[in-house]
Design a protein around this motif. Sequence first.
Motif, PDB file in Angstrom:
ATOM      1  N   ILE A 131       0.973  -1.141  -0.555  1.00 24.65           N
ATOM      2  CA  ILE A 131       0.143   0.358  -0.331  1.00 24.65           C
ATOM      3  C   ILE A 131       0.814   1.128  -0.382  1.00 24.65           C
ATOM      4  O   ILE A 131       2.143   1.503   0.529  1.00 24.65           O
ATOM      5  CB  ILE A 131      -1.084   0.014   1.081  1.00 24.65           C
ATOM      6  CG1 ILE A 131      -2.003  -1.454   1.323  1.00 24.65           C
ATOM      7  CG2 ILE A 131      -1.553   1.461   1.675  1.00 24.65           C
ATOM      8  CD1 ILE A 131      -2.750  -1.264   0.025  1.00 24.65           C
ATOM      9  N   ASP A 132       0.325   1.993  -0.637  1.00 30.61           N
ATOM     10  CA  ASP A 132       1.180   3.130  -1.164  1.00 30.61           C
ATOM     11  C   ASP A 132      -0.589   4.932  -0.032  1.00 30.61           C
ATOM     12  O   ASP A 132      -0.932   5.095  -1.239  1.00 30.61           O
ATOM     13  CB  ASP A 132       1.615   4.271  -2.496  1.00 30.61           C
ATOM     14  CG  ASP A 132       2.668   5.322  -2.045  1.00 30.61           C
ATOM     15  OD1 ASP A 132       3.233   5.779  -1.598  1.00 30.61           O
ATOM     16  OD2 ASP A 132       2.011   6.291  -2.417  1.00 30.61           O
ATOM     17  N   ALA A 133       0.316   5.020   0.505  1.00 32.68           N
ATOM     18  CA  ALA A 133      -1.278   6.029   1.358  1.00 32.68           C
ATOM     19  C   ALA A 133      -0.409   6.984   1.511  1.00 32.68           C
ATOM     20  O   ALA A 133       0.296   8.018   2.205  1.00 32.68           O
ATOM     21  CB  ALA A 133      -1.949   5.742   1.661  1.00 32.68           C
ATOM     22  N   ALA A 234      -7.001  19.166   4.412  1.00 30.53           N
ATOM     23  CA  ALA A 234      -5.870  18.860   3.509  1.00 30.53           C
ATOM     24  C   ALA A 234      -5.198  17.526   3.431  1.00 30.53           C
ATOM     25  O   ALA A 234      -5.460  17.170   4.672  1.00 30.53           O
ATOM     26  CB  ALA A 234      -4.797  20.249   3.972  1.00 30.53           C
ATOM     27  N   VAL A 235      -4.726  17.307   2.474  1.00 27.56           N
ATOM     28  CA  VAL A 235      -4.072  15.961   1.850  1.00 27.56           C
ATOM     29  C   VAL A 235      -2.787  16.289   1.576  1.00 27.56           C
ATOM     30  O   VAL A 235      -2.864  17.349   1.088  1.00 27.56           O
ATOM     31  CB  VAL A 235      -5.123  15.210   0.400  1.00 27.56           C
ATOM     32  CG1 VAL A 235      -6.107  15.028   1.135  1.00 27.56           C
ATOM     33  CG2 VAL A 235      -4.429  15.774  -0.431  1.00 27.56           C
ATOM     34  N   THR A 236      -2.007  15.315   1.942  1.00 27.43           N
ATOM     35  CA  THR A 236      -0.327  15.385   1.572  1.00 27.43           C
ATOM     36  C   THR A 236       0.062  14.821   0.755  1.00 27.43           C
ATOM     37  O   THR A 236       1.685  14.923   0.397  1.00 27.43           O
ATOM     38  CB  THR A 236      -0.042  14.605   3.169  1.00 27.43           C
ATOM     39  OG1 THR A 236      -0.205  13.187   3.007  1.00 27.43           O
ATOM     40  CG2 THR A 236      -0.071  15.651   4.866  1.00 27.43           C
ATOM     41  N   SER A 237      -0.987  14.714  -0.298  1.00 31.27           N
ATOM     42  CA  SER A 237      -0.185  14.012  -1.688  1.00 31.27           C
ATOM     43  C   SER A 237       0.369  15.497  -2.628  1.00 31.27           C
ATOM     44  O   SER A 237      -0.230  16.299  -2.465  1.00 31.27           O
ATOM     45  CB  SER A 237      -1.653  13.029  -2.180  1.00 31.27           C
ATOM     46  OG  SER A 237      -2.832  13.669  -2.337  1.00 31.27           O
ATOM     47  N   SER A 238       0.760  15.141  -4.142  1.00 32.79           N
ATOM     48  CA  SER A 238       0.825  16.407  -4.461  1.00 32.79           C
ATOM     49  C   SER A 238      -0.831  16.339  -5.345  1.00 32.79           C
ATOM     50  O   SER A 238      -0.683  17.871  -5.976  1.00 32.79           O
ATOM     51  CB  SER A 238       1.661  16.357  -5.725  1.00 32.79           C
ATOM     52  OG  SER A 238       1.562  14.701  -6.776  1.00 32.79           O
ATOM     53  N   LYS A 239      -1.247  15.551  -5.261  1.00 36.26           N
ATOM     54  CA  LYS A 239      -2.724  16.091  -6.182  1.00 36.26           C
ATOM     55  C   LYS A 239      -3.942  16.028  -5.104  1.00 36.26           C
ATOM     56  O   LYS A 239      -3.659  15.502  -4.176  1.00 36.26           O
ATOM     57  CB  LYS A 239      -2.940  15.341  -7.408  1.00 36.26           C
ATOM     58  CG  LYS A 239      -2.660  14.191  -7.450  1.00 36.26           C
ATOM     59  CD  LYS A 239      -2.806  13.143  -8.774  1.00 36.26           C
ATOM     60  CE  LYS A 239      -2.693  11.733  -9.212  1.00 36.26           C
ATOM     61  NZ  LYS A 239      -2.331  11.911 -10.483  1.00 36.26           N
ATOM     62  N   MET A 241      -7.310  14.215  -3.465  1.00 37.07           N
ATOM     63  CA  MET A 241      -7.795  12.077  -3.587  1.00 37.07           C
ATOM     64  C   MET A 241      -8.758  12.305  -4.369  1.00 37.07           C
ATOM     65  O   MET A 241      -9.764  13.215  -4.012  1.00 37.07           O
ATOM     66  CB  MET A 241      -7.868  11.721  -1.949  1.00 37.07           C
ATOM     67  CG  MET A 241      -6.262  11.668  -1.536  1.00 37.07           C
ATOM     68  SD  MET A 241      -6.398  10.853   0.747  1.00 37.07           S
ATOM     69  CE  MET A 241      -7.252   9.924   0.197  1.00 37.07           C
ATOM     70  N   ALA A 242      -9.260  11.185  -5.214  1.00 36.08           N
ATOM     71  CA  ALA A 242     -10.563  11.312  -5.785  1.00 36.08           C
ATOM     72  C   ALA A 242     -10.993  11.310  -4.641  1.00 36.08           C
ATOM     73  O   ALA A 242     -12.864  11.434  -5.026  1.00 36.08           O
ATOM     74  CB  ALA A 242      -9.994   9.969  -6.519  1.00 36.08           C
ATOM     75  N   ARG A 243     -11.683  10.646  -3.696  1.00 37.98           N
ATOM     76  CA  ARG A 243     -12.184  10.138  -3.188  1.00 37.98           C
ATOM     77  C   ARG A 243     -13.062  11.551  -2.321  1.00 37.98           C
ATOM     78  O   ARG A 243     -13.797  11.945  -1.367  1.00 37.98           O
ATOM     79  CB  ARG A 243     -12.226   8.833  -1.450  1.00 37.98           C
ATOM     80  CG  ARG A 243     -12.488   7.347  -2.673  1.00 37.98           C
ATOM     81  CD  ARG A 243     -11.608   6.522  -1.396  1.00 37.98           C
ATOM     82  NE  ARG A 243     -13.002   6.145  -0.587  1.00 37.98           N
ATOM     83  CZ  ARG A 243     -12.881   6.158   0.442  1.00 37.98           C
ATOM     84  NH1 ARG A 243     -11.103   5.666   0.525  1.00 37.98           N
ATOM     85  NH2 ARG A 243     -13.143   5.692   1.492  1.00 37.98           N
ATOM     86  N   PRO A 248      -8.547  20.936  -0.532  1.00 35.57           N
ATOM     87  CA  PRO A 248      -6.882  20.748  -0.735  1.00 35.57           C
ATOM     88  C   PRO A 248      -5.747  20.518  -0.798  1.00 35.57           C
ATOM     89  O   PRO A 248      -6.125  19.312   0.405  1.00 35.57           O
ATOM     90  CB  PRO A 248      -7.306  22.173  -0.725  1.00 35.57           C
ATOM     91  CG  PRO A 248      -8.205  22.062   1.016  1.00 35.57           C
ATOM     92  CD  PRO A 248      -9.159  21.509   0.961  1.00 35.57           C
ATOM     93  N   THR A 249      -5.131  19.940  -1.307  1.00 33.39           N
ATOM     94  CA  THR A 249      -3.434  19.478  -1.258  1.00 33.39           C
ATOM     95  C   THR A 249      -2.303  20.401   0.013  1.00 33.39           C
ATOM     96  O   THR A 249      -3.584  21.885   0.109  1.00 33.39           O
ATOM     97  CB  THR A 249      -2.359  18.966  -1.960  1.00 33.39           C
ATOM     98  OG1 THR A 249      -2.277  20.756  -2.615  1.00 33.39           O
ATOM     99  CG2 THR A 249      -3.422  18.475  -2.931  1.00 33.39           C
ATOM    100  N   MET A 250      -2.270  20.261   0.748  1.00 35.69           N
ATOM    101  CA  MET A 250      -1.420  20.800   1.337  1.00 35.69           C
ATOM    102  C   MET A 250      -0.682  21.863   0.997  1.00 35.69           C
ATOM    103  O   MET A 250      -0.973  23.634   1.402  1.00 35.69           O
ATOM    104  CB  MET A 250       0.226  19.959   2.118  1.00 35.69           C
ATOM    105  CG  MET A 250      -0.328  19.638   3.361  1.00 35.69           C
ATOM    106  SD  MET A 250      -1.276  20.063   4.508  1.00 35.69           S
ATOM    107  CE  MET A 250       0.259  20.791   5.480  1.00 35.69           C
ATOM    108  N   ALA A 251      -0.339  22.300  -0.289  1.00 35.56           N
ATOM    109  CA  ALA A 251      -0.022  23.384  -1.167  1.00 35.56           C
ATOM    110  C   ALA A 251      -0.726  24.071  -2.027  1.00 35.56           C
ATOM    111  O   ALA A 251      -0.659  25.307  -1.046  1.00 35.56           O
ATOM    112  CB  ALA A 251       0.850  22.306  -2.583  1.00 35.56           C
ATOM    113  N   GLU A 252      -2.018  23.063  -1.939  1.00 34.20           N
ATOM    114  CA  GLU A 252      -2.912  24.382  -2.245  1.00 34.20           C
ATOM    115  C   GLU A 252      -3.365  25.327  -0.596  1.00 34.20           C
ATOM    116  O   GLU A 252      -4.576  26.524  -0.763  1.00 34.20           O
ATOM    117  CB  GLU A 252      -4.456  23.863  -2.414  1.00 34.20           C
ATOM    118  CG  GLU A 252      -4.393  23.182  -4.469  1.00 34.20           C
ATOM    119  CD  GLU A 252      -5.153  21.613  -4.567  1.00 34.20           C
ATOM    120  OE1 GLU A 252      -5.232  22.059  -5.719  1.00 34.20           O
ATOM    121  OE2 GLU A 252      -5.896  21.049  -3.848  1.00 34.20           O
ATOM    122  N   ALA A 253      -3.612  24.550   0.190  1.00 39.48           N
ATOM    123  CA  ALA A 253      -3.790  25.282   1.857  1.00 39.48           C
ATOM    124  C   ALA A 253      -2.804  26.045   2.259  1.00 39.48           C
ATOM    125  O   ALA A 253      -3.261  27.037   3.248  1.00 39.48           O
ATOM    126  CB  ALA A 253      -3.808  24.258   2.366  1.00 39.48           C
ATOM    127  N   GLY A 254      -2.230  26.429   1.294  1.00 45.75           N
ATOM    128  CA  GLY A 254      -0.592  27.422   1.732  1.00 45.75           C
ATOM    129  C   GLY A 254       0.695  27.221   2.513  1.00 45.75           C
ATOM    130  O   GLY A 254       1.848  27.064   2.714  1.00 45.75           O
TER     131      GLY A 254
END
Length: 334
Positions: A131-133, A234-239, A241-243, A248-254
């Motif tokens: 698994i990768d998450a 926020a999510v820590t992935s680069s884009k 999550m589909a679910r 937003p991603t962390m980058a999008e969240a600042g």
Amino acid sequence: MSNPFLSPIARRQLLGLAAATACTVLSPVTAQAAEYPSKAVRVVVGFPAGSVTDAIARLMADQLSKSLGQPFVVENKPGANGMLGATEVARATPDGYTLLVTNSSSVTINPQIYKKVNYKPADFAPISQIIDAPFILVVNSAWAQGAKVNTLDELMNWAKAHPGQLSYGSAGPGNIAHLSFAMLSNRKQVQTVHVPYKAGSQAQLAAIGGEIQTLFDTPPSIPQIENGKLKALAVTSSKRMARLPNVPTMAEAGVPGFDVSFWLGALAPKGTPQAVIDKLYAAIKQMPNDPAVKNALSMQGDPVVTDPASFAKRIASEVPTWGAVIQREGISLD
């Protein structure tokens, strides 16, 4: 010296028999792998029953039992961010009858952050990543409503206004979720309080129950987000999550450059015969081919089953990466 009285055909037959005999004598490891497993296999998990790591271990054990015809029995040895279970497997006889299912924290981080640890990444033979998450930054929904926290910025602003009052949980000291929140706190220059648990699932329950306000949670938290008990910031992935398309991603969240993921995988003690490792991997890579198993894996993260060499390469690359984070954040544990 060749026998001049042997015909060419007889000579070739004799040489062929000698070669076959030599292979039989010189290949006991191959014979061992062919017979493996001939008895029950222990699958050690350094986290409690009900944890994400435990769920993956049980899915794998069931697959291996069916594929290889012997029981693969999960044994939970929780404690010290998976260190107890990892230590036991690192010391085990390298014969394929004691395996480890664990997360990236216990292999790539524990040996660098704990002062008293009795193993290192090189003490294991990687079998397969499963698994990768990414992580999901969540907060207790009721608390967030009262504190008027709806975004990552608002969470950090609340923390700045209430030094030492924002508490976050993780699966234990040195866990990647712990390091991730420590990084976030340092970057935003806020004082937060870490509350360690024995498993991420326990930290999640603590957030739902209001014992802590926030944590970097794992994908199995999504149902709790959907039912409103937790709020995702926020999510820590680069884009995205589909679910969770609206999170937003962390980058999008600042917070740019905050791409963090973790793996769950299977390992054996160093020195386990490569033929046994390969046999285990051949069975594990069939897991996503079963729709029910693939669906169960997808609830825990992205099914990414990699071969032993690729898994070893990922582990080797993560050790210096997290080592730099540990040094920069000044984290050291007894």
